[in-house]
Structure formats: structure tokens, C-alpha cells
Enzyme design. Structure first.
Site, short mmCIF file in Angstrom:
data_model
loop_
_atom_site.label_atom_id
_atom_site.label_comp_id
_atom_site.label_asym_id
_atom_site.label_seq_id
_atom_site.Cartn_x
_atom_site.Cartn_y
_atom_site.Cartn_z
N LYS A 22 -4.94 24.82 32.43
CA LYS A 22 -5.26 25.71 31.34
C LYS A 22 -4.02 26.77 30.84
CE LYS A 22 -7.81 29.60 31.98
NZ LYS A 22 -7.34 30.88 31.23
N ARG A 94 -7.36 36.38 24.65
CA ARG A 94 -6.22 37.02 24.55
C ARG A 94 -4.90 36.33 24.66
NH1 ARG A 94 -4.12 39.91 26.77
NH2 ARG A 94 -3.43 40.31 28.19
N PRO A 124 -2.85 45.51 29.17
CA PRO A 124 -1.90 45.93 28.01
C PRO A 124 -0.59 44.70 27.85
CG PRO A 124 -1.33 46.80 30.28
CD PRO A 124 -2.68 46.11 30.18
N ILE A 125 -0.14 45.01 26.65
CA ILE A 125 0.90 44.34 26.22
C ILE A 125 2.33 44.79 26.04
CG2 ILE A 125 -0.58 42.41 25.10
CD1 ILE A 125 0.14 44.01 22.34
N ASP A 126 2.36 46.14 26.49
CA ASP A 126 3.78 46.77 26.29
C ASP A 126 4.94 46.01 26.85
OD1 ASP A 126 2.34 47.14 29.12
OD2 ASP A 126 4.13 48.47 29.58
N LEU A 127 4.85 45.22 27.76
CA LEU A 127 6.05 44.45 28.48
C LEU A 127 6.28 43.20 27.30
CD1 LEU A 127 5.08 44.42 32.17
CD2 LEU A 127 6.72 45.73 31.24
N ASP A 306 -6.10 34.78 40.64
CA ASP A 306 -6.97 33.71 40.08
C ASP A 306 -7.89 33.07 40.97
OD1 ASP A 306 -5.09 32.73 36.87
OD2 ASP A 306 -6.25 34.73 37.60
N ILE A 328 -3.32 42.98 41.44
CA ILE A 328 -2.91 42.64 39.88
C ILE A 328 -3.55 43.19 38.77
CG2 ILE A 328 -2.17 40.54 38.40
CD1 ILE A 328 -0.34 40.59 40.86
C1 EPZ Z 1 -1.71 35.30 33.09
O1 EPZ Z 1 -2.49 36.21 32.52
C2 EPZ Z 1 -3.05 34.22 33.27
N1 EPZ Z 1 -3.74 33.64 32.06
C3 EPZ Z 1 -4.18 35.00 33.99
O2 EPZ Z 1 -5.18 33.97 34.35
C4 EPZ Z 1 -3.62 35.51 35.45
O3 EPZ Z 1 -4.66 35.91 36.09
C5 EPZ Z 1 -2.53 36.10 35.21
O4 EPZ Z 1 -1.37 35.61 34.43
C6 EPZ Z 1 -1.64 36.75 36.55
O5 EPZ Z 1 -1.37 35.40 37.18
C7 EPZ Z 1 -2.86 32.87 31.41
O6 EPZ Z 1 -1.73 32.28 31.71
C8 EPZ Z 1 -3.47 32.41 30.07
P1 EPZ Z 1 0.24 39.24 33.35
P2 EPZ Z 1 -1.36 37.60 31.80
O7 EPZ Z 1 0.76 39.68 32.16
O8 EPZ Z 1 -0.26 36.85 31.34
C9 EPZ Z 1 -0.18 43.93 33.66
C10 EPZ Z 1 -7.34 33.15 34.32
O9 EPZ Z 1 -8.30 33.43 35.07
N2 EPZ Z 1 0.64 43.88 32.41
O10 EPZ Z 1 0.87 38.56 34.50
O11 EPZ Z 1 -2.29 38.48 30.77
C11 EPZ Z 1 -1.45 43.56 33.43
O12 EPZ Z 1 -2.22 44.59 33.05
C12 EPZ Z 1 -6.56 34.22 33.66
O13 EPZ Z 1 -7.10 31.82 34.08
C13 EPZ Z 1 1.08 44.91 31.91
O14 EPZ Z 1 1.22 46.11 32.40
O15 EPZ Z 1 -0.91 38.41 33.04
C14 EPZ Z 1 -1.84 43.13 34.86
O16 EPZ Z 1 -2.09 44.08 35.56
C15 EPZ Z 1 -7.15 35.49 33.94
N3 EPZ Z 1 1.80 44.83 30.62
C16 EPZ Z 1 -0.61 42.46 35.25
O17 EPZ Z 1 0.38 42.82 34.72
C17 EPZ Z 1 2.03 43.83 30.07
O18 EPZ Z 1 2.64 43.88 28.81
C18 EPZ Z 1 -0.54 40.90 35.31
O19 EPZ Z 1 -0.73 40.62 34.09
C19 EPZ Z 1 1.45 42.64 30.66
C20 EPZ Z 1 0.87 42.58 31.48
#
Ligand code: EPZ
Length: 417
Positions: A22, A94, A124-127, A306, A328
Site C-alpha cells: 500500500k 492524508r 504535521p506536514i512542516d517538513l 507499522d 515515531i
Molecule cells: C508513512 O507515513 C506511512 N504512510 C505510515 O504508514 C508509516 O507509519 C510512516 O510513514 C512511518 O513509517 C504512507 O506511506 C502512506 P512520516 P508518513 O512523515 O509519511 C513526523 C500505515 O499504517 N513528521 O515518516 O506520514 C510525523 O509527525 C501508515 O500504513 C513531521 O514532524 O510518516 C511522525 O511523527 C500509518 N513533519 C514522523 O515524522 C512532517 O512534515 C513520521 O512521519 C512529516 C512528518
């Protein structure tokens, strides 16, 4: 609302085919926007989240054809328009936000509603925005929307404070059509990042370093549509490995790659699960007495967040004390309350959960609060004494293809009603 009814105690046996990932298909579908042509994604998992992203692409006037018989998704983005993606689609999933980088690269402007948080955290999406701004985009956030403008994206050096999977993917896609070279430092290294990079290269992009913490993208003028088959779903595979362990059974997984399962294989072996791999199949034998262990979720190649909820179900059934630390997401212990209803003995202490193994789970009526917490409840139900009813299974359908059919074929007594 459908629910699952599981009569626990059945041993599992036989083989299960693991579907495609996925979390690989979603960014790849977003990347079809860059191709400006026709892409054919083969062996695509027929999941709710995939259908939502296809709806997002249709909103942007892409031609999308979903062939549920042959598991093929065709996307033609020759005539795309930068219309707004509806709020409910973005809030529904999202990962819709992953179209941002590609749309910005293609049209030089894009407006999309801010993805909501979800049960597991504020997300968040700040990054993402920091990366797109570094490529020259003017970003405006307000009234629940984010708008980005850029006459022409130009390559830049970007350091990610956290190796965010989504931010790395959004920046990779935007940089593919930017002018010049982009270097992403502290990039995410997940297998799904590697899969996206291979797809982008097949489209005609110029990317190096995926899978390491430094990814270099050299912008190109034009891309074109291709056929592609994503990697297997390592989280579905891990979930079935735990299904074998928690029911003290032995099963075979087909269509897996050991390389991407190393953290899960290591921890299950540490607990006493026997795992034998040859080529793309894996024999998982959980018939031995299992030992407790400690888990700390980390960015890849650490233990995947996950798989945290599913591991908690297993550890809650193993004699002894185990500690899980979730580094995480800030709220990813939603399954604890439900597992407690089934007899689990789990205490949350900040970002850690202290788990005292119990003899047996007892069947109860519970509800899935998020995708992986729902999977954890299925695992507990498989070995619980008596009947477990799991409500709100739509969460589970987002990430698992016909999980009840696959488990029934292995011998589980499980019905969807
Ligand atoms: C991806 O989400 C996956 N989703 C998630 O899977 C997975 O848990 C996650 O990566 C971590 O491996 C998809 O790929 C569609 P991140 P994503 O950005 O990209 C922080 C599932 O069950 N962060 O790596 O949203 C955030 O808050 C889903 O299949 C910021 O602070 O994960 C989190 O604490 C759930 N600022 C951490 O990073 C940002 O701009 C990890 O988030 C972006 C993220």
C-alpha cells in the site's frame, strides 16, 4: 458497518500470498502525475486507500481505470488539470497530500486542503513544505488550505530534521522536474522510498542514493508513462508472521523479500520463532515456547512503527515482561484499551508500554481504532478463548486485501458480517 467475528484457538497452516505494498502504490500513483502519459501499475492491491487516491487523480481529470479482476490500475495523466482536490478526499486519506510535489512540478501552482491528523498523531506536514519552499515554491497556509506557487522549481540542498517518509517522497517527486540538482540529506530509507525512486527512474527521472540518507535528484525536462509492479507489502507480511507466532502455528508466506523484513525477522527469531527463507518464500514456525523481548520503533532500518501494534498483541501473550517504546507517533497505543478488554495486562508509561504476558486472551467485543491497531485485534482474536467481535473494520480494509479470506484459507475461524 461490517464487522469481523473470530472464534479463537484454531491452528493455522498452509500458504499465504502477500500483496503489493500500500505504502509503495500510493506515492507511485501520485508520481504518475509527473509522467504526462499513460502508466500501468500491475499487481496493484485493491485497497480502499488505493481507490481514494484514484479518486483524487480523477478529480484532477486524469483518466483512471481500475481492473479489480487482474489487479491493474491504469492512469493517463496526459490531460490533467490543476483543479482543487476536494477536502473530504484529503481528510479521508492524508496520503492524498503526496500529489502536492508532483502537481507543483507540473503546473507551477497547486492548492490542497491540509491533511487532517488521524488517530495515531497530529501528522504535521512542516517538513514537506520546508522542502518545497527550498525548491523555490512560495507557500501560503490558511483557512485549512495550503497553496504553493513556483514559476520554475530549482534544485536545492535540503536537510530533513526527521527522515519523514512522506516529505522525502514529496520532495523527490517535485525535484524530478526541477531545474538543476537537489540533494536530500537525512532522507527516509524505507523500502517504499527505493521503490518510488526506481519508478521515477523508469519514467525517465535521474535519481541516485535511494535507500541511503542522501538522495540526489537531477531535474529532467520530460518523463513518459511506463508499466510498473510495486514491491510486496512488508507490513502485511509481518502481520502474517505474527499470526503464525501468536497461534503457535507454522505457515509459509509467498512473494516476500527477506531484505525488507530484517528488523521483524530479527526480533521474532530473538523470541524463538523459527524462520527459514528460500528465494521469495518464507517458512515461519511459531510452535516453540516464545520469550519476551523489548521493541523500540525507529525509522527504517529500525523496527517499523507499522508493526508495533501487532507485536504488542504477540508480546501480551508471551510469559514475562516486555517493553515497547513508540518513538515515531505520539498516539499509537490506541490498541491498548481494546487489548485490555480481551484480558491483556499492558500499562502505558509515556511513550512506552509495559506488557506482562498473560496465559490467554478472552474473546470480547472490541473496535478497530486505526489500521494497525485493528490488525492487532485480529491477531489477539485468533488465539483468544471464545469469540471476538471486531467493529469498524473499514480501518483494516484500508491496508489489508481480504484479510479474512487469507486467514480463513490458513484455517482461522473468521467471518465478515
Ligand atoms: C508513512 O507515513 C506511512 N504512510 C505510515 O504508514 C508509516 O507509519 C510512516 O510513514 C512511518 O513509517 C504512507 O506511506 C502512506 P512520516 P508518513 O512523515 O509519511 C513526523 C500505515 O499504517 N513528521 O515518516 O506520514 C510525523 O509527525 C501508515 O500504513 C513531521 O514532524 O510518516 C511522525 O511523527 C500509518 N513533519 C514522523 O515524522 C512532517 O512534515 C513520521 O512521519 C512529516 C512528518
Amino acid at each position: 458497518m461490517s464487522k469481523f467475528i473470530i472464534k479463537g484457538g484454531k491452528k493455522l497452516s498452509g500458504e499465504v500470498n502477500i500483496s503489493s505494498a500500500k505504502n509503495s502504490v500510493l506515492p507511485i500513483l501520485a508520481a504518475t502525475i509527473l509522467s504526462g502519459g499513460k502508466c500501468v501499475i500491475k499487481n496493484s492491491p485493491m485497497l480502499e486507500d488505493v481507490f481514494v487516491l484514484c479518486d483524487v487523480l480523477k478529480t484532477l481529470l486524469a483518466k483512471v481505470n481500475i481492473d479489480k479482476i487482474n489487479n491493474i490500475v491504469e492512469v493517463d495523466t496526459s490531460n490533467l488539470s490543476d483543479l482543487n482536490v476536494s477536502d473530504d478526499l484529503v481528510r479521508k486519506m492524508r496520503a492524498s497530500f503526496l500529489v502536492m510535489g508532483a502537481m507543483l512540478a507540473r503546473f507551477g501552482r497547486f492548492k490542497i486542503s491540509l491533511p487532517g491528523g488521524c488517530n495515531i498523531g497530529s501528522r504535521p506536514i512542516d517538513l514537506h513544505l520546508k522542502g518545497l519552499a527550498a525548491l523555490g515554491a512560495k507557500i501560503k497556509v490558511g483557512h485549512g488550505y495550503v497553496e504553493a506557487y513556483a514559476d520554475k522549481l530549482t534544485g536545492a540542498d535540503i536537510y530533513l530534521d526527521f527522515p519523514s517518509v512522506g516529505a522525502t517522497e514529496n520532495i523527490m517527486m517535485a525535484a524530478t522536474l526541477a531545474k538543476g540538482v537537489t540533494i536530500i540529506e537525512n532522507a527516509a530509507k524505507e523500502p517504499e522510498i527505493i521503490d518510488l525512486a526506481i519508478f521515477l527512474r523508469k519514467l525517465g527521472g535521474n535519481i541516485q542514493g535511494e535507500g541511503t540518507d542522501t538522495i540526489t535528484i537531477t531535474g529532467v525536462e520530460k518523463l513518459e508513462g511506463v508499466e510498473y509492479e510495486p514491491i510486496f507489502d512488508r507490513i502485511e507480511a509481518g502481520t502474517f508472521m505474527i499470526a503464525a507466532a501468536i497461534t503457535n502455528s507454522a505457515i509459509t508466506l509467498r512473494g516476500v523479500n527477506e531484505k525488507y523484513l530484517k528488523p521483524v525477522i530479527a526480533k521474532l527469531r530473538e523470541m524463538g520463532v523459527k524462520i527459514d527463507i528460500n528465494n521469495d518464500s518464507m517458512f515461519v514456525d511459531g510452535r516453540n515456547k516464545l520469550n519476551p523481548t523489548d521493541i523500540i520503533t525507529m525509522p527504517y532500518p529500525g523496527f517499523p512503527t507499522d508493526m508495533q501494534s501487532q507485536m504488542m498483541s504477540l508480546l501480551a501473550k508471551v510469559n514475562g515482561t516486555s517493553i515497547i517504546t513508540e518513538t515515531i507517533f505520539e498516539n499509537r497505543f490506541m490498541q491498548v484499551g481494546e487489548l485490555t478488554r480481551m484480558g491483556g495486562n499492558i500499562k502505558i508509561d509515556g511513550r512506552s508500554a509495559i506488557i506482562e504476558g498473560v496465559q490467554d486472551f478472552t474473546g470480547a467485543e472490541v473496535k478497530a481504532t486505526d489500521l494497525r491497531a485493528g490488525a492487532a485485534l485480529i491477531l489477539a482474536g485468533l488465539c483468544a478463548k471464545g469469540e471476538t467481535v471486531i467493529n469498524d473494520v473499514y480501518h483494516i480494509d484500508r491496508g489489508y486485501v481480504s484479510i479474512e479470506k487469507k486467514l480463513k484459507a490458513l484455517g482461522a475461524d473468521m467471518e465478515r458480517v
